[in-house]
Design a protein around this motif. Structure first.
Motif, PDB file in Angstrom:
ATOM      1  N   ASP A 193     -13.065  -8.014 -11.203  1.00  0.00           N
ATOM      2  CA  ASP A 193     -11.914  -7.130 -11.126  1.00  0.00           C
ATOM      3  C   ASP A 193     -11.415  -7.111  -9.687  1.00  0.00           C
ATOM      4  O   ASP A 193     -12.110  -6.596  -8.804  1.00  0.00           O
ATOM      5  N   SER A 194     -10.229  -7.668  -9.433  1.00  0.00           N
ATOM      6  CA  SER A 194      -9.729  -7.773  -8.063  1.00  0.00           C
ATOM      7  C   SER A 194      -9.462  -6.413  -7.432  1.00  0.00           C
ATOM      8  O   SER A 194      -9.397  -6.305  -6.213  1.00  0.00           O
ATOM      9  N   ARG A 195      -9.317  -5.371  -8.248  1.00  0.00           N
ATOM     10  CA  ARG A 195      -9.142  -4.027  -7.689  1.00  0.00           C
ATOM     11  C   ARG A 195     -10.360  -3.605  -6.885  1.00  0.00           C
ATOM     12  O   ARG A 195     -10.254  -2.827  -5.925  1.00  0.00           O
ATOM     13  N   LEU A 196     -11.526  -4.082  -7.301  1.00  0.00           N
ATOM     14  CA  LEU A 196     -12.785  -3.593  -6.752  1.00  0.00           C
ATOM     15  C   LEU A 196     -13.355  -4.482  -5.661  1.00  0.00           C
ATOM     16  O   LEU A 196     -14.466  -4.233  -5.183  1.00  0.00           O
ATOM     17  N   SER A 242       0.837  -1.201   0.000  1.00  0.00           N
ATOM     18  CA  SER A 242       0.000   0.000   0.000  1.00  0.00           C
ATOM     19  C   SER A 242       0.868   1.245   0.000  1.00  0.00           C
ATOM     20  O   SER A 242       1.954   1.282   0.595  1.00  0.00           O
ATOM     21  N   LYS A 251      -1.128  -7.003  -9.926  1.00  0.00           N
ATOM     22  CA  LYS A 251       0.165  -6.352 -10.116  1.00  0.00           C
ATOM     23  C   LYS A 251       1.175  -6.821  -9.070  1.00  0.00           C
ATOM     24  O   LYS A 251       2.373  -6.850  -9.334  1.00  0.00           O
ATOM     25  N   GLY A 302      -2.458  -0.927  -6.269  1.00  0.00           N
ATOM     26  CA  GLY A 302      -3.457  -0.509  -7.242  1.00  0.00           C
ATOM     27  C   GLY A 302      -4.220  -1.655  -7.859  1.00  0.00           C
ATOM     28  O   GLY A 302      -5.292  -1.464  -8.422  1.00  0.00           O
ATOM     29  N   ASP A 303      -3.685  -2.869  -7.734  1.00  0.00           N
ATOM     30  CA  ASP A 303      -4.319  -4.075  -8.281  1.00  0.00           C
ATOM     31  C   ASP A 303      -3.565  -5.275  -7.728  1.00  0.00           C
ATOM     32  O   ASP A 303      -2.354  -5.407  -7.958  1.00  0.00           O
ATOM     33  N   GLY A 317      -9.383  -4.138  -2.785  1.00  0.00           N
ATOM     34  CA  GLY A 317      -8.241  -4.743  -3.455  1.00  0.00           C
ATOM     35  C   GLY A 317      -7.250  -3.744  -4.005  1.00  0.00           C
ATOM     36  O   GLY A 317      -6.038  -4.005  -4.032  1.00  0.00           O
ATOM     37  N   ALA A 318      -7.732  -2.596  -4.438  1.00  0.00           N
ATOM     38  CA  ALA A 318      -6.852  -1.595  -5.041  1.00  0.00           C
ATOM     39  C   ALA A 318      -5.807  -1.069  -4.066  1.00  0.00           C
ATOM     40  O   ALA A 318      -4.836  -0.435  -4.491  1.00  0.00           O
ATOM     41  N   THR A 349      -1.023 -10.973  -1.124  1.00  0.00           N
ATOM     42  CA  THR A 349      -0.777  -9.739  -1.861  1.00  0.00           C
ATOM     43  C   THR A 349      -0.733  -8.474  -1.010  1.00  0.00           C
ATOM     44  O   THR A 349      -0.590  -7.385  -1.560  1.00  0.00           O
TER      45      THR A 349
END
Length: 271
Positions: free
Chosen positions: A183-186, A71, A212, A208-209, A203-204, A236
């Motif tokens: 979408d794992s970001r969301l 983060s 990533k 950011g993802d 997740g973001a 992650t």
């Protein structure tokens, strides 16, 4: 992994032995940077590289990797611009809905995060988030118990890297969800302790993802000819600030799309 040409650490094996003993006795030690303030990320990985074989020699097994400092807030706090990583060992995995004994830790804290399991090998360099999506077979709700073998969590970046990125234990849901259709970001997350809301996240928060994060790890490992292999777990990074954990606590993390994971902390499994 880091470029070993940058390593300036004195006696990495001796430092690894000190961490090994702290893990065994659960008696914390002074940070290495107290006496060697110049220690770098590369130095921390040099110690980590000595510690891991000591733990594997006891019969443990590598089951994946954790990535920390994913983060932006944590990177700013520590004063770094990149994540760190450490191995995840089989002995540190606990069952979803099970119990975790506090007498195996020094100063544990709880974090909720998204964990992927690899379906295919992934070898850097040049791995992208899209390539990571194709290589993972699923994502799961998970929690990590972070712990420090250094006194009072008083540490610098080199210290935490040496200490396997402060990994203590993990609890991962048995239900891995294919990542093709979301979408794992969301992915939103709600963390509760004893039925009361503690924190939330998404997740973001992880680079950011979260995919990533997988790509970053594959590329770093690939610099040394190592790959993420089928079955490897990739943790992650926390989606919120770490929360103190004590015997009697029941933590539950609820994730959109991924479901729920929970664990109960007890004093000891020998009771």
């Amino acid at each position: 992994m880091a470029d070993r040409s940058d390593v300036r650490v004195v006696d990495p094996r001796g430092k690894a032995a000190a961490l090994y003993e702290a893990r065994r006795t659960r008696v914390p030690i002074a940070p290495f940077t107290d006496t060697e303030p110049h220690l770098t990320l590369a130095d921390g990985y040099a110690v980590q590289a000595e510690l891991v074989p000591m733990l594997l020699a006891d019969g443990d097994e590598l089951i994946g990797y954790k990535v920390g400092l994913t983060s932006l807030a944590m990177q700013r706090l520590i004063g770094v611009e990149s994540p760190d990583f450490g191995p995840v060992l089989a002995s540190t995995r606990y069952a979803d809905g099970g119990v975790v004994p506090m007498d195996r830790f020094i100063s544990p804290r709880m974090e909720a995060e998204i964990t992927f399991v690899m379906g295919d090998s992934l070898l850097g360099p040049g791995v992208t988030a899209d390539a990571a999506r194709q290589a993972v077979s699923g994502a799961a709700a998970s929690m990590e118990i972070v712990d420090s073998r250094f006194e009072d969590w008083r540490l610098e970046l080199a210290d935490t890297v040496a200490d396997l990125a402060s990994n203590g234990a993990l609890v991962v849901s048995d239900a891995f969800v294919p990542v093709d259709d979301f979408d794992s970001r969301l992915v939103g997350m709600v963390l509760s302790r004893n039925g009361e809301l503690v924190d939330t996240g998404a997740g973001a928060a992880a680079l950011g993802d979260p995919l990533k994060v997988v790509a970053w790890l594959a590329n770093v490992l690939g610099e040394h000819g190592l790959a993420l292999e089928p079955g490897h777990l990739v943790m992650t990074g926390a989606l919120h600030a770490a929360v103190p954990l004590a015997a009697g606590d029941v933590f539950t993390a609820e994730f959109d799309r991924l479901g729920t994971v929970s664990v109960r902390a007890v004093d000891s499994l020998d009771l």
